[in-house]
Design a protein around this motif. Sequence first.
Motif, PDB file in Angstrom:
ATOM      1  N   GLN A  13      68.052   8.969  47.157  1.00 37.32           N
ATOM      2  CA  GLN A  13      66.973   9.928  46.954  1.00 37.32           C
ATOM      3  C   GLN A  13      65.720   9.518  47.711  1.00 37.32           C
ATOM      4  N   PRO A  14      64.885  10.476  48.072  1.00 38.28           N
ATOM      5  CA  PRO A  14      63.625  10.132  48.723  1.00 38.28           C
ATOM      6  C   PRO A  14      62.842   9.112  47.902  1.00 38.28           C
ATOM      7  N   GLY A  15      62.270   8.148  48.587  1.00 44.53           N
ATOM      8  CA  GLY A  15      61.552   7.081  47.923  1.00 44.53           C
ATOM      9  C   GLY A  15      62.414   5.907  47.535  1.00 44.53           C
ATOM     10  N   GLY A  16      63.711   6.049  47.683  1.00 43.19           N
ATOM     11  CA  GLY A  16      64.635   4.996  47.319  1.00 43.19           C
ATOM     12  C   GLY A  16      64.772   3.936  48.391  1.00 43.19           C
ATOM     13  N   SER A  17      65.623   2.968  48.105  1.00 42.91           N
ATOM     14  CA  SER A  17      65.858   1.851  49.011  1.00 42.91           C
ATOM     15  C   SER A  17      67.338   1.695  49.284  1.00 42.91           C
ATOM     16  N   LEU A  18      67.630   1.075  50.400  1.00 44.50           N
ATOM     17  CA  LEU A  18      69.007   0.852  50.790  1.00 44.50           C
ATOM     18  C   LEU A  18      69.065  -0.358  51.707  1.00 44.50           C
ATOM     19  N   ARG A  19      70.156  -1.094  51.634  1.00 51.67           N
ATOM     20  CA  ARG A  19      70.367  -2.235  52.506  1.00 51.67           C
ATOM     21  C   ARG A  19      71.630  -2.030  53.327  1.00 51.67           C
ATOM     22  N   VAL A  49      64.758  -0.970  64.897  1.00 50.49           N
ATOM     23  CA  VAL A  49      64.188  -2.303  65.024  1.00 50.49           C
ATOM     24  C   VAL A  49      65.109  -3.145  65.886  1.00 50.49           C
ATOM     25  N   CYS A  50      64.530  -4.072  66.612  1.00 56.51           N
ATOM     26  CA  CYS A  50      65.333  -4.997  67.397  1.00 56.51           C
ATOM     27  C   CYS A  50      64.628  -6.334  67.467  1.00 56.51           C
ATOM     28  N   ILE A  51      65.405  -7.343  67.774  1.00 55.89           N
ATOM     29  CA  ILE A  51      64.871  -8.680  68.009  1.00 55.89           C
ATOM     30  C   ILE A  51      65.132  -9.008  69.468  1.00 55.89           C
ATOM     31  N   SER A  52      64.072  -9.228  70.203  1.00 56.92           N
ATOM     32  CA  SER A  52      64.184  -9.469  71.629  1.00 56.92           C
ATOM     33  C   SER A  52      64.805 -10.827  71.918  1.00 56.92           C
ATOM     34  N   SER A  53      65.710 -10.855  72.885  1.00 61.97           N
ATOM     35  CA  SER A  53      66.299 -12.117  73.309  1.00 61.97           C
ATOM     36  C   SER A  53      65.313 -12.965  74.097  1.00 61.97           C
ATOM     37  N   ASP A  54      64.240 -12.352  74.580  1.00 64.01           N
ATOM     38  CA  ASP A  54      63.254 -13.058  75.382  1.00 64.01           C
ATOM     39  C   ASP A  54      62.254 -13.833  74.540  1.00 64.01           C
ATOM     40  N   ALA A  63      58.291   5.094  63.448  1.00 67.36           N
ATOM     41  CA  ALA A  63      58.653   5.865  62.270  1.00 67.36           C
ATOM     42  C   ALA A  63      59.037   5.004  61.077  1.00 67.36           C
ATOM     43  N   VAL A  64      59.358   3.740  61.304  1.00 61.31           N
ATOM     44  CA  VAL A  64      59.861   2.898  60.221  1.00 61.31           C
ATOM     45  C   VAL A  64      58.994   1.682  59.954  1.00 61.31           C
ATOM     46  N   LYS A  65      57.947   1.511  60.720  1.00 62.08           N
ATOM     47  CA  LYS A  65      57.078   0.356  60.519  1.00 62.08           C
ATOM     48  C   LYS A  65      56.563   0.312  59.084  1.00 62.08           C
ATOM     49  N   ASP A  66      56.556  -0.875  58.524  1.00 62.29           N
ATOM     50  CA  ASP A  66      56.064  -1.149  57.172  1.00 62.29           C
ATOM     51  C   ASP A  66      57.005  -0.659  56.087  1.00 62.29           C
ATOM     52  N   ARG A  67      58.123  -0.070  56.463  1.00 60.98           N
ATOM     53  CA  ARG A  67      59.104   0.375  55.477  1.00 60.98           C
ATOM     54  C   ARG A  67      60.449  -0.315  55.639  1.00 60.98           C
ATOM     55  N   PHE A  68      60.823  -0.630  56.864  1.00 60.66           N
ATOM     56  CA  PHE A  68      62.098  -1.273  57.140  1.00 60.66           C
ATOM     57  C   PHE A  68      61.866  -2.711  57.576  1.00 60.66           C
ATOM     58  N   HIS A  82      66.883  -3.804  55.671  1.00 63.56           N
ATOM     59  CA  HIS A  82      66.387  -3.417  54.362  1.00 63.56           C
ATOM     60  C   HIS A  82      65.463  -2.229  54.545  1.00 63.56           C
ATOM     61  N   MET A  83      65.798  -1.129  53.920  1.00 67.47           N
ATOM     62  CA  MET A  83      65.042   0.100  54.037  1.00 67.47           C
ATOM     63  C   MET A  83      64.449   0.454  52.681  1.00 67.47           C
ATOM     64  N   LYS A  84      63.176   0.777  52.674  1.00 64.83           N
ATOM     65  CA  LYS A  84      62.521   1.211  51.451  1.00 64.83           C
ATOM     66  C   LYS A  84      61.686   2.449  51.720  1.00 64.83           C
ATOM     67  N   ASP A  85      61.265   3.088  50.643  1.00 65.60           N
ATOM     68  CA  ASP A  85      60.475   4.317  50.746  1.00 65.60           C
ATOM     69  C   ASP A  85      61.132   5.309  51.696  1.00 65.60           C
ATOM     70  N   LEU A  86      62.404   5.505  51.496  1.00 59.19           N
ATOM     71  CA  LEU A  86      63.167   6.353  52.407  1.00 59.19           C
ATOM     72  C   LEU A  86      62.721   7.805  52.340  1.00 59.19           C
ATOM     73  N   LYS A  87      62.743   8.439  53.501  1.00 56.72           N
ATOM     74  CA  LYS A  87      62.331   9.823  53.648  1.00 56.72           C
ATOM     75  C   LYS A  87      63.487  10.651  54.179  1.00 56.72           C
ATOM     76  N   ALA A  88      63.386  11.946  54.013  1.00 51.36           N
ATOM     77  CA  ALA A  88      64.427  12.833  54.508  1.00 51.36           C
ATOM     78  C   ALA A  88      64.637  12.659  56.006  1.00 51.36           C
ATOM     79  N   ASP A  89      63.562  12.390  56.735  1.00 53.45           N
ATOM     80  CA  ASP A  89      63.662  12.220  58.180  1.00 53.45           C
ATOM     81  C   ASP A  89      64.393  10.946  58.579  1.00 53.45           C
ATOM     82  N   ASP A  90      64.658  10.071  57.624  1.00 49.31           N
ATOM     83  CA  ASP A  90      65.430   8.871  57.905  1.00 49.31           C
ATOM     84  C   ASP A  90      66.930   9.149  57.924  1.00 49.31           C
ATOM     85  N   THR A  91      67.315  10.342  57.531  1.00 50.66           N
ATOM     86  CA  THR A  91      68.725  10.701  57.521  1.00 50.66           C
ATOM     87  C   THR A  91      69.293  10.635  58.932  1.00 50.66           C
ATOM     88  N   ALA A  92      70.322   9.833  59.102  1.00 53.86           N
ATOM     89  CA  ALA A  92      70.924   9.633  60.414  1.00 53.86           C
ATOM     90  C   ALA A  92      72.117   8.702  60.263  1.00 53.86           C
TER      91      ALA A  92
END
Length: 121
Positions: A13-19, A49-54, A63-68, A82-92
Amino acid sequence: QEQMVESGGGLVQPGGSLRLSCAGSGFRFDDYSIGWFRQAPGKTREAVVCISSDDRLAYYGDAVKDRFSIWVDAAKNSLGLHMKDLKADDTAVYYCAAQSCPLLTSEPTFWGQGTQVTVST
Protein backbone atom coordinates in the motif's frame (compact mmCIF):
# COMPACT_ATOMS: atom_id res chain seq x y z
CA GLN A 1 27.97 -16.63 -17.01
CA GLU A 2 26.93 -13.48 -15.26
CA GLN A 3 23.63 -13.87 -13.49
CA MET A 4 21.55 -11.79 -11.14
CA VAL A 5 18.31 -12.93 -9.54
CA GLU A 6 15.94 -10.49 -7.87
CA SER A 7 13.40 -11.30 -5.20
CA GLY A 8 11.17 -9.57 -2.69
CA GLY A 9 8.71 -7.75 -4.89
CA GLY A 10 5.01 -7.71 -4.30
CA LEU A 11 1.96 -5.62 -3.59
CA VAL A 12 2.24 -2.89 -0.99
CA GLN A 13 0.00 0.00 0.00
CA PRO A 14 1.08 3.60 -0.47
CA GLY A 15 3.29 4.68 2.39
CA GLY A 16 4.44 1.13 2.99
CA SER A 17 7.89 -0.39 2.89
CA LEU A 18 9.48 -3.23 1.01
CA ARG A 19 12.88 -4.87 0.82
CA LEU A 20 14.27 -6.30 -2.38
CA SER A 21 17.18 -8.68 -2.62
CA CYS A 22 19.47 -9.74 -5.43
CA ALA A 23 21.82 -12.69 -5.70
CA GLY A 24 24.66 -12.43 -8.20
CA SER A 25 26.92 -15.09 -9.62
CA GLY A 26 29.56 -15.51 -12.30
CA PHE A 27 31.25 -12.16 -11.73
CA ARG A 28 32.99 -10.07 -9.13
CA PHE A 29 30.94 -7.19 -7.78
CA ASP A 30 34.06 -5.07 -7.49
CA ASP A 31 34.55 -5.16 -11.26
CA TYR A 32 31.35 -3.28 -12.01
CA SER A 33 29.17 -0.43 -11.00
CA ILE A 34 26.15 -2.25 -9.59
CA GLY A 35 22.75 -1.23 -8.44
CA TRP A 36 19.09 -1.09 -9.33
CA PHE A 37 17.02 0.33 -12.12
CA ARG A 38 13.31 0.10 -12.75
CA GLN A 39 10.94 0.19 -15.67
CA ALA A 40 7.21 0.73 -15.75
CA PRO A 41 5.01 -0.20 -18.71
CA GLY A 42 5.38 2.32 -21.51
CA LYS A 43 8.27 4.07 -19.84
CA THR A 44 12.02 4.04 -20.27
CA ARG A 45 14.50 2.60 -17.83
CA GLU A 46 14.95 4.74 -14.77
CA ALA A 47 17.96 4.62 -12.49
CA VAL A 48 17.08 3.90 -8.87
CA VAL A 49 20.46 3.69 -7.19
CA CYS A 50 23.93 2.49 -8.04
CA ILE A 51 27.34 2.19 -6.47
CA SER A 52 30.08 3.45 -8.74
CA SER A 53 33.05 1.19 -9.36
CA ASP A 54 35.22 4.30 -9.57
CA ASP A 55 34.56 5.98 -6.25
CA ARG A 56 32.45 3.39 -4.37
CA LEU A 57 29.83 6.03 -3.68
CA ALA A 58 26.10 5.46 -3.92
CA TYR A 59 24.11 7.60 -6.32
CA TYR A 60 20.35 7.82 -6.01
CA GLY A 61 17.80 8.84 -8.58
CA ASP A 62 15.94 12.04 -7.84
CA ALA A 63 12.60 10.26 -7.50
CA VAL A 64 13.80 7.97 -4.71
CA LYS A 65 16.26 10.07 -2.77
CA ASP A 66 15.69 9.95 1.00
CA ARG A 67 13.25 7.06 0.61
CA PHE A 68 15.32 4.20 -0.79
CA SER A 69 18.65 2.84 0.38
CA ILE A 70 20.99 0.24 -1.01
CA TRP A 71 22.99 -2.42 0.75
CA VAL A 72 25.75 -4.58 -0.69
CA ASP A 73 27.55 -7.66 0.54
CA ALA A 74 30.33 -8.15 -1.99
CA ALA A 75 31.64 -11.26 -0.24
CA LYS A 76 28.27 -12.93 -0.75
CA ASN A 77 27.64 -11.41 -4.18
CA SER A 78 24.39 -9.99 -2.95
CA LEU A 79 22.74 -6.63 -2.79
CA GLY A 80 19.42 -5.24 -1.76
CA LEU A 81 17.15 -2.27 -1.77
CA HIS A 82 15.20 -0.97 1.20
CA MET A 83 12.22 1.06 0.05
CA LYS A 84 10.04 3.15 2.32
CA ASP A 85 7.24 5.66 1.91
CA LEU A 86 6.30 3.95 -1.31
CA LYS A 87 4.21 5.83 -3.83
CA ALA A 88 2.06 4.74 -6.73
CA ASP A 89 4.70 6.12 -9.10
CA ASP A 90 7.16 3.59 -7.69
CA THR A 91 5.19 0.82 -9.36
CA ALA A 92 7.54 -0.89 -11.80
CA VAL A 93 9.64 -3.94 -12.42
CA TYR A 94 12.83 -3.57 -10.45
CA TYR A 95 16.09 -4.98 -11.76
CA CYS A 96 19.47 -5.42 -10.15
CA ALA A 97 22.21 -4.86 -12.64
CA ALA A 98 25.72 -4.04 -13.62
CA GLN A 99 24.94 -0.59 -14.97
CA SER A 100 26.48 2.72 -15.82
CA CYS A 101 26.83 4.94 -12.80
CA PRO A 102 26.13 7.58 -11.62
CA LEU A 103 23.89 8.12 -14.64
CA LEU A 104 22.05 5.40 -16.53
CA THR A 105 23.30 6.58 -19.89
CA SER A 106 23.16 3.25 -21.69
CA GLU A 107 21.64 -0.19 -21.50
CA PRO A 108 22.97 -2.06 -18.46
CA THR A 109 25.77 -4.51 -19.09
CA PHE A 110 23.71 -7.33 -17.61
CA TRP A 111 20.75 -7.63 -15.30
CA GLY A 112 18.30 -10.03 -13.78
CA GLN A 113 14.77 -11.07 -14.62
CA GLY A 114 13.30 -8.37 -12.43
CA THR A 115 10.80 -8.38 -9.61
CA GLN A 116 7.46 -6.61 -9.75
CA VAL A 117 6.66 -3.93 -7.21
CA THR A 118 3.09 -2.69 -7.20
CA VAL A 119 2.07 0.17 -4.94
CA SER A 120 -1.70 0.38 -4.74
CA THR A 121 -4.62 0.39 -2.35
